[in-house]
Design an enzyme around this catalytic site. Structure first.
Site, short mmCIF file in Angstrom:
data_model
loop_
_atom_site.label_atom_id
_atom_site.label_comp_id
_atom_site.label_asym_id
_atom_site.label_seq_id
_atom_site.Cartn_x
_atom_site.Cartn_y
_atom_site.Cartn_z
N SER A 1 0.84 -1.21 0.00
CA SER A 1 0.00 0.00 0.00
C SER A 1 0.87 1.25 0.00
CB SER A 1 -0.96 0.01 1.19
OG SER A 1 -0.28 -0.13 2.41
N GLU A 2 2.01 1.22 0.71
CA GLU A 2 3.01 2.28 0.59
C GLU A 2 4.41 1.70 0.66
OE1 GLU A 2 -0.41 4.93 1.44
OE2 GLU A 2 0.30 3.14 2.47
N THR A 3 5.30 2.35 -0.08
CA THR A 3 6.73 2.10 0.03
C THR A 3 7.37 3.42 0.44
OG1 THR A 3 6.77 0.31 -1.58
CG2 THR A 3 8.84 1.46 -1.19
N HIS B 1 2.04 3.99 8.75
CA HIS B 1 2.66 2.67 8.91
C HIS B 1 4.02 2.60 8.22
CE1 HIS B 1 1.39 1.53 4.80
NE2 HIS B 1 2.17 0.46 4.94
#
Length: 282
Positions: free
Chosen positions: A51-53, A89
């Site tokens: 979902s995110e890097t 996160h």
């Protein structure tokens, strides 16, 4: 061409807001030693499909000294499709990696949401000083109830998201939303939340959907708790400094400790590194 990075890049996958592997929210963390192009970062995020890097680069020497307030690292976050302004996160995941590599803290990140300061306590929990993002009451977007399959009892908007409060924890757990319809909502995402059932080891529950950003459902969303914290602190009559615990009820699940501090909010949680390697010749 997506740009290039001569040599290799150290990359890790970290499960955030959990104390066990394969729980919480996985984030990619790329450890950079020099600037790269936006196009390259977006290509890496699309390749990893988390979902995110996060992409983190040290700020050193005169440049760090000139920053106000002083910062230690630049930090940016990309979904598989877009760059985002705030991500909890992936910040937790990045901090976990840096602490494991010897940083003593506090760590100060320069980001698109200002300077974010992160610390770690003796138990290993990471605390992140984030901006509070309270939602203001607002009419529900057209079609929201139909898309969610439940009628909210309150709706609002924060800086990024639509918030839908529903009448029970069971309603949050049972959501099977129409993601195509939710993608049409003009917001980063939709936060659905309710008070926890009596006796639960947490105070409120939530789920987060952002199909327009390439994230059908996010497992555990730190930035959403910048919205949920102010709302539930008021609803549950918790003063500044009194902790709350939010449980995000995705399939992976995770918990976020939330403490209001004026117009700031501390988000705290744990993380586990599950994979470490390198990108080569990219």
């Amino acid at each position: 061409m997506a740009g290039s990075y001569a040599g290799t890049v150290r990359i890790l996958v970290v499960d955030a807001f959990t104390d066990r592997p394969f729980g919480g929210n996985p984030a990619g963390v790329c450890l950079l030693d020099r600037p790269v192009t936006d196009e390259w970062m977006q290509s890496v995020a699309a390749e990893l499909k988390h979902s995110e890097t996060a992409f983190v680069e040290p700020v050193e020497g005169d440049e760090a000294a000139r920053a106000t307030p002083a910062v230690d690292y630049r930090l940016r976050w990309f979904t598989p499709e877009v760059e985002v302004d705030l991500c909890g996160h992936a910040t937790l995941a990045t901090s976990h990696v840096l602490f494991e590599r010897g940083e003593a803290g506090p760590i100060r990140f320069s980001t698109r949401s200002g300077v974010l300061t992160v610390t770690r306590d003796r138990s290993g929990a990471v605390g992140m000083d984030f901006p509070a993002l309270p939602a203001q009451a607002a009419p529900a977007p057209d079609g929201l109830a139909a898309a969610l399959g439940v009628t909210p009892v309150w709706t609002g908007r924060s800086r990024f998201d639509v918030v839908a409060v529903v009448d029970s924890e069971a309603a949050v757990r049972g959501l099977t939303p129409d993601l195509l319809a939710l993608a049409a909502v003009e917001a980063r995402g939709v936060i659905v939340t309710a008070r926890a059932d009596g006796g639960a080891p947490y105070d409120f529950v939530s789920r987060f959907f952002a199909p327009s950003q390439g994230i059908p459902e996010d497992p555990v969303t730190g930035s959403a708790h910048c919205v949920l914290g102010p709302y539930w602190a008021k609803e549950l009559d918790r003063p500044d400094g009194a902790p709350l615990t939010g449980a995000q009820l995705s399939a992976r699940g995770g918990t976020v400790a939330v403490t209001m501090r004026g117009d700031r909010i501390e988000l705290a949680g744990r993380a586990r590194t599950v994979l470490e390697g390198e990108l080569r010749g990219v």
